[in-house]
Design an enzyme around this catalytic site. Sequence first.
Site, PDB file in Angstrom:
ATOM      1  N   LYS A 108       0.840  -1.201   0.000  1.00  0.00           N
ATOM      2  CA  LYS A 108       0.000   0.000   0.000  1.00  0.00           C
ATOM      3  C   LYS A 108       0.873   1.248   0.000  1.00  0.00           C
ATOM      4  O   LYS A 108       1.426   1.623   1.032  1.00  0.00           O
ATOM      5  CB  LYS A 108      -0.923  -0.012   1.220  1.00  0.00           C
ATOM      6  CG  LYS A 108      -1.883  -1.202   1.238  1.00  0.00           C
ATOM      7  CD  LYS A 108      -2.686  -1.268   2.521  1.00  0.00           C
ATOM      8  CE  LYS A 108      -3.645  -2.455   2.514  1.00  0.00           C
ATOM      9  NZ  LYS A 108      -4.415  -2.579   3.769  1.00  0.00           N
ATOM     10  N   SER A 141      -7.186  -4.618   7.553  1.00  0.00           N
ATOM     11  CA  SER A 141      -6.543  -5.837   8.064  1.00  0.00           C
ATOM     12  C   SER A 141      -5.206  -5.531   8.714  1.00  0.00           C
ATOM     13  O   SER A 141      -4.424  -4.738   8.197  1.00  0.00           O
ATOM     14  CB  SER A 141      -6.321  -6.823   6.914  1.00  0.00           C
ATOM     15  OG  SER A 141      -5.639  -6.193   5.846  1.00  0.00           O
ATOM     16  N   ALA A 143      -1.934  -7.837   9.910  1.00  0.00           N
ATOM     17  CA  ALA A 143      -1.395  -9.187   9.745  1.00  0.00           C
ATOM     18  C   ALA A 143      -1.473  -9.984  11.040  1.00  0.00           C
ATOM     19  O   ALA A 143      -1.715 -11.198  11.024  1.00  0.00           O
ATOM     20  CB  ALA A 143       0.048  -9.107   9.256  1.00  0.00           C
ATOM     21  N   LYS A 194      -4.745   6.175   3.016  1.00  0.00           N
ATOM     22  CA  LYS A 194      -5.220   6.059   4.400  1.00  0.00           C
ATOM     23  C   LYS A 194      -4.052   6.041   5.372  1.00  0.00           C
ATOM     24  O   LYS A 194      -4.205   6.409   6.549  1.00  0.00           O
ATOM     25  CB  LYS A 194      -6.110   4.829   4.568  1.00  0.00           C
ATOM     26  CG  LYS A 194      -5.479   3.500   4.160  1.00  0.00           C
ATOM     27  CD  LYS A 194      -4.712   2.799   5.238  1.00  0.00           C
ATOM     28  CE  LYS A 194      -4.054   1.549   4.701  1.00  0.00           C
ATOM     29  NZ  LYS A 194      -3.293   0.814   5.721  1.00  0.00           N
ATOM     30  N   SER A 257      -1.406  -0.542  14.224  1.00  0.00           N
ATOM     31  CA  SER A 257      -1.057   0.225  13.030  1.00  0.00           C
ATOM     32  C   SER A 257       0.293   0.917  13.189  1.00  0.00           C
ATOM     33  O   SER A 257       0.485   1.740  14.085  1.00  0.00           O
ATOM     34  CB  SER A 257      -2.139   1.277  12.758  1.00  0.00           C
ATOM     35  OG  SER A 257      -1.696   2.229  11.822  1.00  0.00           O
ATOM     36  N   ARG A 258       1.226   0.598  12.308  1.00  0.00           N
ATOM     37  CA  ARG A 258       2.540   1.250  12.353  1.00  0.00           C
ATOM     38  C   ARG A 258       2.409   2.752  12.138  1.00  0.00           C
ATOM     39  O   ARG A 258       3.118   3.553  12.751  1.00  0.00           O
ATOM     40  CB  ARG A 258       3.454   0.671  11.276  1.00  0.00           C
ATOM     41  CG  ARG A 258       3.746  -0.801  11.416  1.00  0.00           C
ATOM     42  CD  ARG A 258       4.589  -1.285  10.246  1.00  0.00           C
ATOM     43  NE  ARG A 258       4.627  -2.741  10.196  1.00  0.00           N
ATOM     44  CZ  ARG A 258       5.232  -3.425   9.245  1.00  0.00           C
ATOM     45  NH1 ARG A 258       5.845  -2.789   8.263  1.00  0.00           N
ATOM     46  NH2 ARG A 258       5.235  -4.745   9.264  1.00  0.00           N
ATOM     47  N   GLU A 284       4.799   3.166   5.906  1.00  0.00           N
ATOM     48  CA  GLU A 284       4.500   3.524   4.521  1.00  0.00           C
ATOM     49  C   GLU A 284       3.923   4.930   4.383  1.00  0.00           C
ATOM     50  O   GLU A 284       4.115   5.596   3.367  1.00  0.00           O
ATOM     51  CB  GLU A 284       3.532   2.512   3.903  1.00  0.00           C
ATOM     52  CG  GLU A 284       4.132   1.138   3.644  1.00  0.00           C
ATOM     53  CD  GLU A 284       5.077   1.105   2.447  1.00  0.00           C
ATOM     54  OE1 GLU A 284       5.378   2.181   1.886  1.00  0.00           O
ATOM     55  OE2 GLU A 284       5.523   0.001   2.096  1.00  0.00           O
TER      56      GLU A 284
END
Length: 338
Positions: A108, A141, A143, A194, A257-258, A284
């Site tokens: 992403k 999602s 992981a 996002k 969430s990173r 990202e």
Amino acid sequence: MTQKKVAILGAGSWGTGLALVLADNNHKPVIWGNLDKIVNEINESHTNSHYLPDIILPTEVKATLSLDEAIDGAEIVVIAIPTNAMRIVCKQLNEALKEPTILVHVSKGIEPETNLRMSEVIEEEIDAAKRKALVVLSGPSHAEEVALRHPTTLCASCKDLTAAEIVQDRFINNNLRIYTNDDVIGAEIGGALKNIIALGAGISDGLGYGDNAKAALMTRGMAEITRLGVAVGSNPQTFYGLTGIGDLIVTCTSVHSRNWRAGNMLGKGENLDEVLEKMGMVVEGVRTAKAVHGWAKKLDIDMPITESIYAILFENKDAREAVDLLMGRKKKIEKESF
């Protein structure tokens, strides 16, 4: 169901989590990794402790350092790597592929130097004759939750819905529900942008603002995502689905969430270099913010939240001041600003 071999390029959390799903579905997943330590751990201990601690992998999940070995006989090749490695890995894959294969990517982001989506990078680097189809697998999602077999939904997006349905069939089970869609552009724009808004959500939480602020940021952030997406050819309805609002919600509201975690540290006063060093994994949204900053200007798309996050990341803008400037913008009618 007939057992199929699926190659997964990337031994990170997402590649490993998808391999677990395929093994649960009685398929033959082979992960291609570039670190001896991780490949050996997957094969010998059936774990990937760096990316998915406390998860025991099915013994059917195998890993290899050889790209040729991974893709040999594979019906599908899943590309599960950070966006900054996409081009170089696809060059290698193009050399290694011997026959047309269904390619799936789960990355992403936007390439900052070119403003290309990941499917466009793949199309540039892998010969058309070697691509039976190119599918984007995306949605709300983490992981970690997929690996824990918690209920999750994703969308397989492809111009060729028959190929999307093949991917759907390989991955779907009682824990992972897969839908199909033909809007590749929308799926990629939603999935990439996002991450920028999730950085903002983390910054807001780090500053100590409450639910009101985050709800506003997410809603107006989705307006920006939709605005740019429609300008480059997306179906606006896509942004109300799994790869749009669904992905935004999970990325902005979860400690997994990173991007949220990185934003949270920024909101608490740490600088970007410190944050990235502490994270130890790819964030990202940072790379995507740089790409979209220039892209929005080129397209003359109004994206004030994205611009503010870019300024915090790369221009040392004070986060509270950035929020004040956003709140003080001239008044508007809501529907005219989507």
